[in-house]
Design a protein around this motif. Structure first.
Motif, PDB file in Angstrom:
ATOM      1  N   LEU A 216     -47.626  88.978  49.253  1.00 63.13           N
ATOM      2  CA  LEU A 216     -46.468  89.373  48.443  1.00 63.13           C
ATOM      3  C   LEU A 216     -46.603  88.881  47.007  1.00 63.13           C
ATOM      4  CD1 LEU A 216     -43.597  88.638  51.002  1.00 63.13           C
ATOM      5  CD2 LEU A 216     -44.764  90.819  50.555  1.00 63.13           C
ATOM      6  N   SER A 217     -45.834  89.505  46.118  1.00 64.37           N
ATOM      7  CA  SER A 217     -45.687  88.967  44.758  1.00 64.37           C
ATOM      8  C   SER A 217     -44.626  87.869  44.836  1.00 64.37           C
ATOM      9  CB  SER A 217     -45.234  90.079  43.808  1.00 64.37           C
ATOM     10  OG  SER A 217     -43.886  90.410  44.109  1.00 64.37           O
ATOM     11  N   PRO A 218     -44.514  87.021  43.804  1.00 65.59           N
ATOM     12  CA  PRO A 218     -43.516  85.940  43.878  1.00 65.59           C
ATOM     13  C   PRO A 218     -42.093  86.457  44.124  1.00 65.59           C
ATOM     14  CG  PRO A 218     -45.061  85.524  42.095  1.00 65.59           C
ATOM     15  CD  PRO A 218     -45.396  86.880  42.637  1.00 65.59           C
ATOM     16  N   ILE A 219     -41.700  87.532  43.457  1.00 66.07           N
ATOM     17  CA  ILE A 219     -40.310  87.981  43.609  1.00 66.07           C
ATOM     18  C   ILE A 219     -40.101  88.642  44.979  1.00 66.07           C
ATOM     19  CG2 ILE A 219     -40.352  90.309  42.535  1.00 66.07           C
ATOM     20  CD1 ILE A 219     -37.816  87.529  41.769  1.00 66.07           C
ATOM     21  N   GLU A 220     -41.151  89.301  45.493  1.00 65.04           N
ATOM     22  CA  GLU A 220     -41.049  89.849  46.857  1.00 65.04           C
ATOM     23  C   GLU A 220     -40.928  88.705  47.867  1.00 65.04           C
ATOM     24  OE1 GLU A 220     -43.907  93.773  46.021  1.00 65.04           O
ATOM     25  OE2 GLU A 220     -44.740  91.949  46.907  1.00 65.04           O
ATOM     26  N   ALA A 221     -41.706  87.656  47.642  1.00 64.47           N
ATOM     27  CA  ALA A 221     -41.642  86.502  48.556  1.00 64.47           C
ATOM     28  C   ALA A 221     -40.266  85.851  48.490  1.00 64.47           C
ATOM     29  CB  ALA A 221     -42.734  85.498  48.188  1.00 64.47           C
ATOM     30  N   ALA A 222     -39.680  85.814  47.291  1.00 63.91           N
ATOM     31  CA  ALA A 222     -38.326  85.254  47.137  1.00 63.91           C
ATOM     32  C   ALA A 222     -37.331  86.082  47.953  1.00 63.91           C
ATOM     33  CB  ALA A 222     -37.939  85.256  45.657  1.00 63.91           C
ATOM     34  N   ARG A 223     -37.497  87.408  47.910  1.00 69.66           N
ATOM     35  CA  ARG A 223     -36.602  88.286  48.683  1.00 69.66           C
ATOM     36  C   ARG A 223     -36.758  88.035  50.185  1.00 69.66           C
ATOM     37  NH1 ARG A 223     -37.624  94.690  48.902  1.00 69.66           N
ATOM     38  NH2 ARG A 223     -36.878  94.900  51.032  1.00 69.66           N
ATOM     39  N   LEU A 224     -38.008  87.887  50.629  1.00 71.70           N
ATOM     40  CA  LEU A 224     -38.228  87.623  52.055  1.00 71.70           C
ATOM     41  C   LEU A 224     -37.601  86.286  52.456  1.00 71.70           C
ATOM     42  CD1 LEU A 224     -39.599  88.408  54.745  1.00 71.70           C
ATOM     43  CD2 LEU A 224     -41.575  87.062  54.005  1.00 71.70           C
ATOM     44  N   GLY A 225     -37.823  85.270  51.631  1.00 70.80           N
ATOM     45  CA  GLY A 225     -37.260  83.953  51.937  1.00 70.80           C
ATOM     46  C   GLY A 225     -35.749  84.012  52.073  1.00 70.80           C
ATOM     47  N   LYS A 226     -35.096  84.737  51.159  1.00 68.98           N
ATOM     48  CA  LYS A 226     -33.621  84.864  51.217  1.00 68.98           C
ATOM     49  C   LYS A 226     -33.187  85.596  52.477  1.00 68.98           C
ATOM     50  CE  LYS A 226     -30.907  85.558  47.512  1.00 68.98           C
ATOM     51  NZ  LYS A 226     -30.496  85.566  46.106  1.00 68.98           N
ATOM     52  N   ALA A 227     -33.913  86.675  52.790  1.00 71.43           N
ATOM     53  CA  ALA A 227     -33.536  87.473  53.965  1.00 71.43           C
ATOM     54  C   ALA A 227     -33.684  86.659  55.249  1.00 71.43           C
ATOM     55  CB  ALA A 227     -34.406  88.730  54.034  1.00 71.43           C
ATOM     56  N   LEU A 228     -34.613  85.694  55.240  1.00 74.24           N
ATOM     57  CA  LEU A 228     -34.855  84.907  56.463  1.00 74.24           C
ATOM     58  C   LEU A 228     -33.956  83.674  56.560  1.00 74.24           C
ATOM     59  CD1 LEU A 228     -38.770  85.118  56.679  1.00 74.24           C
ATOM     60  CD2 LEU A 228     -37.096  86.300  58.107  1.00 74.24           C
ATOM     61  N   GLU A 229     -33.207  83.368  55.510  1.00 72.31           N
ATOM     62  CA  GLU A 229     -32.398  82.133  55.525  1.00 72.31           C
ATOM     63  C   GLU A 229     -31.482  81.998  56.745  1.00 72.31           C
ATOM     64  OE1 GLU A 229     -30.576  81.506  51.682  1.00 72.31           O
ATOM     65  OE2 GLU A 229     -32.564  81.312  50.761  1.00 72.31           O
ATOM     66  N   PRO A 230     -30.780  83.090  57.154  1.00 71.32           N
ATOM     67  CA  PRO A 230     -29.887  82.921  58.315  1.00 71.32           C
ATOM     68  C   PRO A 230     -30.630  82.551  59.593  1.00 71.32           C
ATOM     69  CG  PRO A 230     -29.527  85.054  57.232  1.00 71.32           C
ATOM     70  CD  PRO A 230     -30.723  84.431  56.576  1.00 71.32           C
ATOM     71  N   HIS A 231     -31.943  82.799  59.622  1.00 74.92           N
ATOM     72  CA  HIS A 231     -32.698  82.569  60.870  1.00 74.92           C
ATOM     73  C   HIS A 231     -33.331  81.180  60.930  1.00 74.92           C
ATOM     74  CE1 HIS A 231     -31.771  86.685  61.272  1.00 74.92           C
ATOM     75  NE2 HIS A 231     -32.591  87.075  60.315  1.00 74.92           N
ATOM     76  N   ARG A 232     -33.081  80.355  59.888  1.00 77.57           N
ATOM     77  CA  ARG A 232     -33.495  78.942  59.873  1.00 77.57           C
ATOM     78  C   ARG A 232     -34.957  78.767  60.276  1.00 77.57           C
ATOM     79  NH1 ARG A 232     -29.060  76.897  63.752  1.00 77.57           N
ATOM     80  NH2 ARG A 232     -27.428  78.323  63.128  1.00 77.57           N
ATOM     81  N   MET A 233     -35.826  79.326  59.458  1.00 73.95           N
ATOM     82  CA  MET A 233     -37.269  79.207  59.718  1.00 73.95           C
ATOM     83  C   MET A 233     -37.741  77.763  59.565  1.00 73.95           C
ATOM     84  SD  MET A 233     -38.116  82.347  60.236  1.00 73.95           S
ATOM     85  CE  MET A 233     -39.901  82.336  60.217  1.00 73.95           C
TER      86      MET A 233
END
Ligand code: KDG
Ligand code: MG
Length: 403
Positions: A216-233
């Motif tokens: 991913l690019s940095p901003i795409e990775a940021a989007r993925l990280g945000k989307a995964l927050e509720p799942h407590r990775m």
């Protein structure tokens, strides 16, 4: 304790491994893993042609001095080939030191800082149903931390998904690199759905990890990280190409999902900025690619100052000698996080005999002197080198992308 022999064996018991064997005049033998997936013979030559001749006559007890001579003395420092070769020598010397002292290496490193080392294993599937079945199988085996990967609908091939047949995942194949196709958009939509489906089915009682494999690019990775927050990775791994350390600043500014990186790092300099600016949570450097036990401990000591924990790479292309060495480090450092465990394809067990054991999702290196792994050269000779390459990844328009 003079070194009288140092030799390299390249064999393929289930996959290619490069093993360094060092012998002393006292009859002690140490081994180290020098495997660099897809570039095995480069490390074998570095050792055979440039390092082994320099080891003969040296005092095997002088581990730090040997490390410094091989690193500083080459003038051309760092790089995966050099640091994998230096790592193999370093681990072989720790193995010899342990045997000379009649102690397992973790005792020489300060003794057990924990009862066992938490492992993470891999669950994967072509479909979510397959992934769930595999996840359940790993839970049944007692694993407490599980990496989840699934094929992406619309993409022919995805990183981390084994071919049908139940064998351990192995990306290297063929005498030329295979070509995969990649499309970021469906991946970014699908990855959060995959993780959500695991939480819905299995709840929050297991640590969940996911490997983005540098795509991913940095901003795409940021989007993925945000989307995964509720799942407590527990973490997302290698969200962007690892060599771009400042990219992690962008990701960090946007998400609280923990970040892990480092399997392709080979020195403390590769992770200095990431650690000292607190841009990551886990450093994944490995014994065999980051200069051995001596250098990896230095990386983890730096990480400890900044609250970063260890999470060493432990894929199948790191031999049992490498995995064992990792466990000795993991047992003894204060800031251990988790250790990757994939296991090794048969007939690796014909060639490597190990003292480590795994139970209830935790590993212990065992109490055999040294690293606790023996290498059977006759058995290795029955499995000759079999050239294989990691794949190349291309976007749908044919542009080469990170694999
Ligand atoms: O040789 C490359 C593999 O070790 C790598 O693709 C595995 O990413 C990996 C992991 O996290 O185990
Ligand atoms: Mg990885």
């Amino acid at each position: 304790m003079r070194i009288i022999d140092a030799r390299v064996v390249v064999s393929s018991p289930g996959r290619n491994y490069v093993t360094l064997i060092v012998e002393t005049e006292d009859g002690l033998t140490g081994i180290g893993d020098a495997t660099l997936n897809g570039r095995e013979l480069a490390v074998a030559s570095y050792l055979r042609d440039h390092v082994c001749p320099l080891l003969i006559g040296r005092d095997a007890r002088r581990i730090e001095d040997t490390w410094q001579c091989l690193y500083r003395g080459a003038y051309w420092r760092r790089g995966p080939v050099t640091m994998t070769a230096v790592a193999a020598v370093d681990v072989a010397l720790w193995d010899i030191k342990g045997k000379a002292a009649d102690m397992p290496v973790y005792q020489l490193l300060g003794g057990a800082a924990r009862d066992g080392v938490m492992l993470y294993t891999h669950a994967s599937g072509e479909t979510l149903a397959d992934l769930h079945e595999d996840f359940q199988a790993h839970l049944d085996q007692g694993f407490k931390a599980i990496r989840v990967q699934s094929a992406i609908p619309g993409l022919e091939k995805t990183y981390g998904i084994p071919a049908p047949g139940g064998e351990i995942y192995e990306p290297a194949s063929g005498s030329r690199p295979q070509e995969d196709r990649w499309d970021t958009a469906p991946y970014l939509d699908f990855a959060p759905q995959m993780v959500a489906s695991i939480r819905e089915e299995f709840g929050y009682g297991t640590h969940l990890l996911h490997d983005v494999h540098h795509r991913l690019s940095p901003i795409e990775a940021a989007r993925l990280g945000k989307a995964l927050e509720p799942h407590r990775m527990f973490w997302i791994e290698d969200p962007t190409p690892a060599e771009d350390q400042s990219a992690f600043r962008t990701i960090r500014q946007h998400t609280t999902t923990p970040l892990a990186v480092g399997e392709v790092f080979n020195s403390i300099w590769d992770c200095q900025q990431l650690i000292t600016e607190r841009l990551i949570d886990y450093i994944r450097a490995s014994v065999s690619h980051a200069g051995g036990i001596t250098h990896l401990r230095r990386i983890f000591a730096l990480a400890d100052l900044y609250g970063v924990r260890s999470g060493s790479h432990g894929a199948g292309d790191l031999s049992p000698a490498s995995f064992a060495a990792a466990l000795h480090v993991d047992m003894s450092i204060p800031n251990f996080g988790v250790q990757e465990y994939m296991g090794h394809r048969p007939p690796a067990d014909e060639v490597f005999s190990v003292s480590y054991s795994i139970s209830e999702g935790h590993a212990h290196p065992g109490d055999a002197p040294g690293i606790g792994v023996t290498f059977d050269e006759e058995a290795a000779a029955r499995h000759p080198y079999d050239p294989k390459y990691l794949p190349i990844n291309r976007r749908l328009d044919g542009t080469v992308h990170d694999w």
